[in-house]
Motif scaffolding. Sequence first.
Motif, PDB file in Angstrom:
ATOM      1  N   THR A  95       0.859  -1.183   0.000  1.00 29.52           N
ATOM      2  CA  THR A  95       0.000   0.000   0.000  1.00 29.52           C
ATOM      3  C   THR A  95       0.894   1.231   0.000  1.00 29.52           C
ATOM      4  N   LYS A 170      -9.140   4.054   2.569  1.00 29.25           N
ATOM      5  CA  LYS A 170      -7.963   3.364   3.093  1.00 29.25           C
ATOM      6  C   LYS A 170      -8.189   1.840   3.088  1.00 29.25           C
ATOM      7  N   LYS A 171      -9.379   1.419   3.482  1.00 27.88           N
ATOM      8  CA  LYS A 171      -9.685  -0.006   3.502  1.00 27.88           C
ATOM      9  C   LYS A 171      -9.754  -0.581   2.086  1.00 27.88           C
ATOM     10  N   LEU A 174      -6.259  -1.226   1.055  1.00 22.52           N
ATOM     11  CA  LEU A 174      -5.739  -2.424   1.705  1.00 22.52           C
ATOM     12  C   LEU A 174      -6.318  -3.681   1.075  1.00 22.52           C
ATOM     13  N   ALA A 177      -4.558  -4.501  -2.063  1.00 23.73           N
ATOM     14  CA  ALA A 177      -3.255  -5.110  -1.841  1.00 23.73           C
ATOM     15  C   ALA A 177      -3.376  -6.570  -1.429  1.00 23.73           C
ATOM     16  N   LEU A 178      -4.471  -6.934  -0.792  1.00 24.36           N
ATOM     17  CA  LEU A 178      -4.629  -8.298  -0.275  1.00 24.36           C
ATOM     18  C   LEU A 178      -5.156  -9.288  -1.295  1.00 24.36           C
ATOM     19  N   ILE A 185       3.301  -8.416   2.718  1.00 29.68           N
ATOM     20  CA  ILE A 185       2.593  -7.178   2.411  1.00 29.68           C
ATOM     21  C   ILE A 185       3.286  -6.031   3.121  1.00 29.68           C
ATOM     22  N   LEU A 187       3.059  -2.200   4.293  1.00 27.97           N
ATOM     23  CA  LEU A 187       2.094  -1.157   4.612  1.00 27.97           C
ATOM     24  C   LEU A 187       2.849   0.137   4.894  1.00 27.97           C
ATOM     25  N   PRO A 190      -0.101   3.306   7.073  1.00 30.88           N
ATOM     26  CA  PRO A 190      -1.539   3.058   6.899  1.00 30.88           C
ATOM     27  C   PRO A 190      -2.424   3.881   7.819  1.00 30.88           C
ATOM     28  N   LEU A 202      -8.010  -0.383  12.418  1.00 26.49           N
ATOM     29  CA  LEU A 202      -6.851  -0.778  11.625  1.00 26.49           C
ATOM     30  C   LEU A 202      -5.953  -1.732  12.405  1.00 26.49           C
ATOM     31  N   ILE A 206      -4.571  -5.330  10.978  1.00 23.59           N
ATOM     32  CA  ILE A 206      -3.158  -5.666  10.796  1.00 23.59           C
ATOM     33  C   ILE A 206      -2.796  -6.938  11.556  1.00 23.59           C
ATOM     34  N   LEU A 209      -3.769 -10.059   9.698  1.00 22.41           N
ATOM     35  CA  LEU A 209      -3.226 -10.335   8.367  1.00 22.41           C
ATOM     36  C   LEU A 209      -2.399 -11.623   8.289  1.00 22.41           C
TER      37      LEU A 209
END
Length: 270
Positions: A95, A170-171, A174, A177-178, A185, A187, A190, A202, A206, A209
Amino acid sequence: MQIQTPFRTDAADTSRLELTGIGVRFGGIVALDDVSLQVPAGSVVGIMGPNGAGKTTLFNVICGFIRPGDGSMSFDGRPFAPVPQRLSARGVSRTLQGLGLFAGLTALDNVTAGASGRHRSPFAAGLLGLPFAARSNRQAVGEASALLDEFGIGSYAHALPPALPYPVAKKVALARALISDPTLILLDEPAGGLDQADIDDLRELIRALPQRADSVVSVMLVEHNVDLIMSVCDHIAVLDFGRVISQGTPDEIKADPVVAQAYLGDREAS
């Protein structure tokens, strides 16, 4: 103070990413100087440091945007010479400090665009209507929709980025990216621009993840929010003037006077 040995985890006993002696110079400016660290499989590793410490340069080296003049990298035990256009194929996703969303695509399409990674046909092929990409693109759309629902923002699936509340955008970034199923990953700040309630949300994302998929996921986090990085990271490396001045667990970093001097600031003096 003597710098601790680069960290490992007993549980994984393997390094997803290992950097050894990385050096970067821009003319007479030393951006990174003999940086060595490891990102163990299944861990959350934080990178701290004041502005200009070299954090973003380090991420750009890992992503292949900057070629180091010294040192080497390995990924899952093999030499790693990243090419930006092929990062997703190697299992690496990132991200950005900014959102980096496509303004003309809906939130759902932005996330789907991230599925042009390792096990799917390119998103562009789906846009062109190529037959071999149709099934793969349908699968990617389904997975993108599921990610938005998982993040609690499914109702924004058909909204364009300019209409999204900032925490929602922002989500979306993310989720994009996922969706390529990364094993690492990155970040990049973030928590920037988020209020405390969104940062708490958040934090939970995290920490979850590394357990998302069948494969072991590692997270590397650059962040200025000290409370967040201390609460989500298994290990932290602190940069100052391009050098690693300390690394260890959050408790070890908190107790290190070198870190207090360079980054946290001398609270007593202030």
